[in-house]
Motif scaffolding. Structure first.
Motif, short mmCIF file in Angstrom:
data_model
loop_
_atom_site.label_atom_id
_atom_site.label_comp_id
_atom_site.label_asym_id
_atom_site.label_seq_id
_atom_site.Cartn_x
_atom_site.Cartn_y
_atom_site.Cartn_z
N TYR A 1 0.89 -1.17 0.00
CA TYR A 1 0.00 0.00 0.00
C TYR A 1 0.92 1.21 0.00
N GLN B 1 3.97 1.11 2.23
CA GLN B 1 3.94 0.05 3.24
C GLN B 1 3.75 -1.34 2.62
N ALA C 1 2.29 -4.74 3.09
CA ALA C 1 1.32 -5.43 3.96
C ALA C 1 1.49 -6.94 3.87
N ASN D 1 -2.70 -8.11 15.55
CA ASN D 1 -3.36 -7.04 14.80
C ASN D 1 -2.38 -6.42 13.82
N GLY D 2 -2.87 -6.19 12.62
CA GLY D 2 -2.04 -5.54 11.61
C GLY D 2 -1.05 -6.46 10.93
N LYS E 1 -3.60 -10.42 7.90
CA LYS E 1 -4.61 -11.48 7.71
C LYS E 1 -5.72 -11.03 6.76
N1 LIG Z 1 -6.15 0.28 2.66
C1 LIG Z 1 -4.98 0.34 3.30
N2 LIG Z 1 -4.10 1.33 3.07
C2 LIG Z 1 -2.90 1.37 3.69
N3 LIG Z 1 -2.48 0.44 4.59
C3 LIG Z 1 -3.32 -0.57 4.85
C4 LIG Z 1 -4.62 -0.69 4.24
N4 LIG Z 1 -5.22 -1.80 4.71
C5 LIG Z 1 -4.34 -2.36 5.59
N5 LIG Z 1 -3.22 -1.63 5.68
C6 LIG Z 1 -2.02 -1.94 6.50
O1 LIG Z 1 -1.56 -3.21 6.15
C7 LIG Z 1 -1.16 -3.95 7.29
C8 LIG Z 1 -1.96 -5.25 7.39
O2 LIG Z 1 -3.30 -4.94 7.71
P1 LIG Z 1 -4.44 -6.03 7.84
O3 LIG Z 1 -5.73 -5.32 8.05
O4 LIG Z 1 -4.36 -6.98 6.69
O5 LIG Z 1 -4.00 -6.79 9.17
P2 LIG Z 1 -4.80 -7.86 10.05
O6 LIG Z 1 -3.84 -8.94 10.37
O7 LIG Z 1 -6.05 -8.23 9.37
O8 LIG Z 1 -5.09 -7.02 11.36
P3 LIG Z 1 -6.40 -6.99 12.29
O9 LIG Z 1 -6.35 -8.24 13.13
O10 LIG Z 1 -6.14 -5.75 13.10
O11 LIG Z 1 -7.59 -6.87 11.40
C9 LIG Z 1 -1.36 -3.04 8.48
O12 LIG Z 1 -0.15 -2.44 8.80
C10 LIG Z 1 -2.37 -2.03 7.99
O13 LIG Z 1 -2.18 -0.79 8.63
#
Ligand SMILES: Nc1ncnc2c1ncn2[C@@H]1O[C@H](COP(=O)(O)OP(=O)(O)OP(=O)(O)O)[C@@H](O)[C@H]1O
Length: 298
Positions: A14, A17, A19, A39-40, A43
């Motif tokens: 993104y 970043q 991901a 978290n983050g 997943k």
């Molecule tokens: N649309 C976006 N734009 C920019 N960064 C994003 C976007 N969506 C997710 N991220 C970033 O990508 C990374 C992974 O996020 P993701 O939501 O996939 O994690 P997750 O494991 O599902 O976390 P959670 O358990 O909090 O839902 C994180 O650092 C998040 O901030």
């Protein structure tokens, strides 16, 4: 071996970043695969690629052994980021809306309600449902297309212990009915009792993937010792056991072998009291935290 889901070097950026980084996910048919990470970790980003909500920056997604195609979605049921429900409609009517959108016959509605144990409350308004019932209704709508693969993103989020247990029971049942289930969570205890396979993701990278029991088998033993004379005991034992370390109010010796008797004897000979001594096996939580923190376990 047939894989229902496979990602090949999947990377998602993104802007600046990253991901997901080089993720090679493998989900075998007929398994319950737990995608676990803090978290983050990435997943939701990973799951969104499987259902076509996101496109890879690099790499590839394969479903049912073929490169990703929109038609594959007919065979996938997904509950992502909570159920989309109309509170003023009954459970049955909510499913009727989804059935119409999907173009599936209405007789599937009772079948789906039955599958999630909501058949007897089909005429109740969704707004009156508990969180657990709402989650189950969301899953029922994911089941309308009779999917081969069911994807549940954090289905236990916010549920009480009874709701979590119910959810585990349902997941087991779906697997027995022939579905492959992918379930994500950031709380190990919520899914460790239900999954057969585990993918542990942290900072966008898959740190472990395989059978749950194989991960447990990688656990190490350690001796944990408590004494009121911690520093004295440490100085005495350390020359014989160089791996010994102080952890809080305990002395810890990793990979000890059969040394407990020797340790007790050494300490008592020097007048050092032993309050407690245990041989402890790494549990899944310890392994999980080690993987997530170190990032380099395989
Ligand atoms: N649309 C976006 N734009 C920019 N960064 C994003 C976007 N969506 C997710 N991220 C970033 O990508 C990374 C992974 O996020 P993701 O939501 O996939 O994690 P997750 O494991 O599902 O976390 P959670 O358990 O909090 O839902 C994180 O650092 C998040 O901030």
């Amino acid at each position: 071996m047939s894989f229902i889901v496979q990602t090949v070097h999947l990377t998602k950026k993104y802007r600046n970043q990253i991901a997901l980084q080089n993720v090679n996910l493998l989900i075998e048919q007929g398994t319950i695969y737990g995608l676990l990470g803090p978290n983050g970790a990435g997943k939701s980003t990973l799951i969104k690629h499987l259902v076509g909500l996101l496109r890879p920056t690099e790499g590839q997604v394969l479903l049912f052994g073929e490169p990703w195609r929109r038609e594959h979605l007919w065979h996938i049921g997904a509950l992502i980021e909570g159920p989309a429900l109309y509170g003023h409609l009954t459970a049955w009517e909510n499913l009727a809306v989804h059935a119409t959108l999907l173009g599936v016959p209405k007789n599937r509605i009772d079948e789906a309600l039955e599958q999630v144990d909501l058949r007897n409350v089909g005429s109740k308004k969704a707004a009156q449902f508990s969180l657990g019932m709402k989650q189950r209704l969301g899953i029922a709508s994911a089941l309308l297309s009779r999917p081969k693969l069911l994807i549940l993103d954090e289905p236990t989020n916010g549920l009480d212990p009874a709701g979590i247990r119910e959810m585990r029971g349902l997941i087991h049942r779906f697997c027995q009915q022939g579905m492959t289930v992918l379930v994500s969570s950031h709380i190990l205890a919520e899914i460790e009792q239900v999954v057969t396979h585990l993918g542990i993701i942290s900072k966008g990278q898959l740190r472990y993937q395989g059978r749950l029991r194989d991960l447990l088998a990688q656990g190490q033993q350690r001796v944990e010792l408590e004494t009121p004379q911690l520093q004295q005991a440490y100085r005495l034992l350390q020359p014989s056991f160089p791996a010994l370390r102080v952890e809080g109010q305990k002395l810890v010796l990793p990979n000890p072998g059969a040394v407990t008797a020797q340790i007790i004897s050494l300490l008592t000979q020097h007048g050092i009291a032993v309050t407690k001594i245990d041989t402890v096996q790494d549990d899944l939580e310890t392994l999980f935290l080690r993987l997530v923190e170190s990032g380099n376990y395989r």
